[in-house]
Scaffold this motif. Structure first.
Motif, short mmCIF file in Angstrom:
data_model
loop_
_atom_site.label_atom_id
_atom_site.label_comp_id
_atom_site.label_asym_id
_atom_site.label_seq_id
_atom_site.Cartn_x
_atom_site.Cartn_y
_atom_site.Cartn_z
N ASP A 51 0.79 -1.23 0.00
CA ASP A 51 0.00 0.00 0.00
C ASP A 51 0.83 1.29 0.00
OD1 ASP A 51 -2.53 1.39 0.04
OD2 ASP A 51 -2.11 1.85 2.14
N PRO A 52 1.79 1.49 0.91
CA PRO A 52 2.42 2.81 1.01
C PRO A 52 3.37 3.12 -0.13
CG PRO A 52 3.48 1.27 2.52
CD PRO A 52 2.30 0.55 1.92
N ILE A 53 3.65 4.42 -0.30
CA ILE A 53 4.56 4.83 -1.37
C ILE A 53 6.01 4.63 -0.95
CG2 ILE A 53 2.97 6.40 -2.50
CD1 ILE A 53 4.37 8.70 -1.08
N TYR A 54 6.29 4.62 0.33
CA TYR A 54 7.61 4.17 0.77
C TYR A 54 7.53 3.69 2.21
CZ TYR A 54 8.24 8.90 2.83
OH TYR A 54 8.08 10.07 3.54
N VAL A 55 8.52 2.89 2.57
CA VAL A 55 8.57 2.26 3.89
C VAL A 55 9.97 2.43 4.45
CG1 VAL A 55 8.55 0.03 5.10
CG2 VAL A 55 6.77 0.55 3.43
N ARG A 56 10.05 2.82 5.72
CA ARG A 56 11.33 2.87 6.43
C ARG A 56 11.34 1.77 7.47
NH1 ARG A 56 13.49 7.99 6.75
NH2 ARG A 56 15.34 6.97 7.61
N ASP A 57 12.40 0.97 7.47
CA ASP A 57 12.59 -0.06 8.49
C ASP A 57 14.06 -0.02 8.91
OD1 ASP A 57 12.97 -2.39 10.02
OD2 ASP A 57 11.35 -3.43 8.98
N GLY A 58 14.32 0.63 10.04
CA GLY A 58 15.70 0.82 10.45
C GLY A 58 16.43 1.70 9.46
N ASN A 59 17.60 1.25 9.00
CA ASN A 59 18.38 2.07 8.06
C ASN A 59 18.11 1.69 6.61
OD1 ASN A 59 19.69 -0.43 8.07
ND2 ASN A 59 21.67 0.50 7.58
N VAL A 60 17.05 0.92 6.38
CA VAL A 60 16.68 0.50 5.03
C VAL A 60 15.35 1.13 4.65
CG1 VAL A 60 16.17 -1.45 3.52
CG2 VAL A 60 17.93 -1.68 5.27
N ALA A 61 15.32 1.74 3.46
CA ALA A 61 14.10 2.37 2.97
C ALA A 61 13.81 1.86 1.57
CB ALA A 61 14.25 3.89 2.95
N THR A 62 12.57 1.47 1.34
CA THR A 62 12.14 1.01 0.02
C THR A 62 10.97 1.85 -0.43
OG1 THR A 62 10.76 -0.68 1.10
CG2 THR A 62 12.93 -1.36 0.33
N SER A 63 10.85 2.05 -1.75
CA SER A 63 9.77 2.92 -2.24
C SER A 63 9.08 2.28 -3.42
CB SER A 63 10.32 4.30 -2.63
OG SER A 63 11.26 4.20 -3.68
N ALA A 64 7.91 2.82 -3.73
CA ALA A 64 7.09 2.33 -4.84
C ALA A 64 7.65 2.86 -6.16
CB ALA A 64 5.65 2.74 -4.63
N GLY A 65 6.82 2.89 -7.19
CA GLY A 65 7.30 3.18 -8.53
C GLY A 65 7.65 4.63 -8.79
N VAL A 66 8.72 4.83 -9.50
CA VAL A 66 9.16 6.05 -10.16
C VAL A 66 9.10 7.29 -9.25
CG1 VAL A 66 8.99 7.40 -12.28
CG2 VAL A 66 8.33 5.01 -12.31
N THR A 67 8.00 8.06 -9.30
CA THR A 67 7.97 9.32 -8.56
C THR A 67 8.03 9.14 -7.06
OG1 THR A 67 5.54 9.34 -8.63
CG2 THR A 67 6.71 10.50 -10.39
N ALA A 68 7.72 7.94 -6.55
CA ALA A 68 7.84 7.70 -5.12
C ALA A 68 9.29 7.84 -4.67
CB ALA A 68 7.31 6.31 -4.77
N GLY A 69 10.24 7.62 -5.59
CA GLY A 69 11.64 7.82 -5.25
C GLY A 69 11.94 9.27 -4.93
N ILE A 70 11.25 10.19 -5.59
CA ILE A 70 11.41 11.61 -5.28
C ILE A 70 10.84 11.91 -3.89
CG2 ILE A 70 10.69 13.95 -5.94
CD1 ILE A 70 10.72 13.02 -8.85
N ASP A 71 9.68 11.33 -3.59
CA ASP A 71 9.08 11.53 -2.26
C ASP A 71 10.02 11.03 -1.18
OD1 ASP A 71 6.42 12.52 -3.07
OD2 ASP A 71 6.21 10.54 -3.96
N LEU A 72 10.58 9.86 -1.37
CA LEU A 72 11.49 9.30 -0.37
C LEU A 72 12.75 10.15 -0.24
CD1 LEU A 72 12.42 7.22 1.65
CD2 LEU A 72 13.05 5.71 -0.25
N ALA A 73 13.31 10.59 -1.37
CA ALA A 73 14.51 11.42 -1.31
C ALA A 73 14.23 12.73 -0.57
CB ALA A 73 15.02 11.71 -2.73
N LEU A 74 13.07 13.34 -0.80
CA LEU A 74 12.72 14.56 -0.08
C LEU A 74 12.58 14.30 1.42
CD1 LEU A 74 10.13 16.13 -2.55
CD2 LEU A 74 12.30 17.17 -1.83
N ALA A 75 12.03 13.14 1.77
CA ALA A 75 11.90 12.80 3.19
C ALA A 75 13.28 12.64 3.83
CB ALA A 75 11.10 11.50 3.34
N LEU A 76 14.23 12.07 3.09
CA LEU A 76 15.58 11.90 3.62
C LEU A 76 16.28 13.25 3.77
CD1 LEU A 76 16.70 8.74 1.61
CD2 LEU A 76 15.81 8.85 3.94
#
Length: 324
Positions: free
Chosen positions: A149-174
């Motif tokens: 369901d989510p566009i990205y997930v953080r688990d400890g020091n590992v983060a995974t994200s959904a397709g394409v633009t979700a990588g931008i969302d995750l990078a902005l969060a970082l």
């Protein structure tokens, strides 16, 4: 503070936006902060340092070979996705297995999660990927708690994200985590994107999760539901809007959208309520009225059924800081 090194892995068949989206975010950190330091030192590397061809045909020239990039260990290893993750070079998986754990942060975009999984880096962790590959990831790697369901997930020091633009969302969060909200906001404004869609936002809106009806009257009803979740959305009312009998409408709607009218309305109302809880300070009672629920208790039951959490707890979790 010296710049954090971000190492982006490149391989034939990589999705170009999975690379360039996060890279543009990280590259904008130092200018956004008004400093030439304290941002990120972004480097790209392929197995042998040779150029790679993306899935769209673009050629990317890496800075290094992976062997050259391994020492000193980068702060963040970013693994993009793309068609090249379907049959990856075993040497790439071996490099990740040996070298990625030395980084302070491991990040994947889209099907890059498949490479992390094959390297054993997601075992025992919660993770996500592009919606079309979540079932495969869960099936092939049962030790991973795959959340589609989510566009990205953080688990400890590992983060995974959904397709394409979700990588931008995750990078902005970082970036927000590393350098503060003002820096992330400046980057987002420059790129003309949201500051960030929090990770627990769904990959699909209600409209995307369902099929779009072929017939115009049914499409108009779908649009009406989206724009008026607080209206009278009983089957009889919607059927009248489509100029069909209730029985014909219900049957045609399900055939063309894959959902019953009631289920579609439920999804739209839950999504509308979620957005109000995320983006406003309106009270639960006000949100419930605006979303078409007769009472806060009705909205609470809908949230428990669809999200497994009551509205107040959903708002609290949404606004809680991301784990470091």
């Amino acid at each position: 503070m010296p710049p954090r090194t971000v190492l982006v892995l490149l391989f034939d068949g990589v999705q170009s936006l999975d690379v360039t989206g996060p890279v543009e975010v990280f590259a904008g950190a130092a200018p956004a902060a008004g400093s030439a330091s304290g941002g990120y030192r972004v480097r790209t590397a392929s197995l042998d340092g040779a150029p790679v061809r993306t899935s769209s045909g673009l050629i990317l020239l890496p800075d290094h070979s992976l062997a050259e990039a391994a020492v000193p260990a980068p702060h963040t290893v970013l693994v993009p996705g793309g068609q090249g993750t379907r049959r990856p070079d075993p040497r790439l998986i071996d490099w990740l297995r040996v070298n990625a754990p030395g980084a302070q942060r491991i990040v994947s975009v889209c099907t890059g999660a498949i490479l992390l999984a094959q390297a054993g880096l997601l075992d025992g962790r919660r993770a996500t990927t592009h919606w079309a590959y979540c079932d495969r990831l869960a099936r092939d790697h049962p030790a991973i708690d795959v959340d589609p369901d989510p566009i990205y997930v953080r688990d400890g020091n590992v983060a995974t994200s959904a397709g394409v633009t979700a990588g931008i969302d995750l990078a902005l969060a970082l970036v927000e985590e590393d350098h503060g909200r003002d820096t992330a906001l400046t980057i987002a404004r420059h790129l003309v994107v949201f500051l960030r869609r929090p990770g627990n936002q769904a990959q699909f809106s209600a409209q995307l999760a369902a099929q779009t009806a072929r017939r115009e009257p049914l499409r108009e009803v779908q649009q009406w539901i989206t724009e008026h979740p607080d209206d009278d959305l009983c089957v009889e009312s919607m059927a009248a809007r489509a100029r069909l009998s209730p029985r014909h409408f219900a049957r045609a709607f399900r055939t063309e959208t894959g959902l019953t009218p009631g289920r579609y309305v439920e999804r739209v109302r839950v999504e509308h309520a979620r957005r109000l809880l995320e983006d406003t300070t309106d009270g639960v009672e006000e949100v419930s009225r605006a979303s078409g629920y007769g009472t806060p208790e009705a909205m609470r039951r809908a949230f428990l059924k669809n999200l497994g959490t009551p509205p107040a707890e959903y708002r609290r979790r949404f606004h809680a800081p991301s784990p470091s």
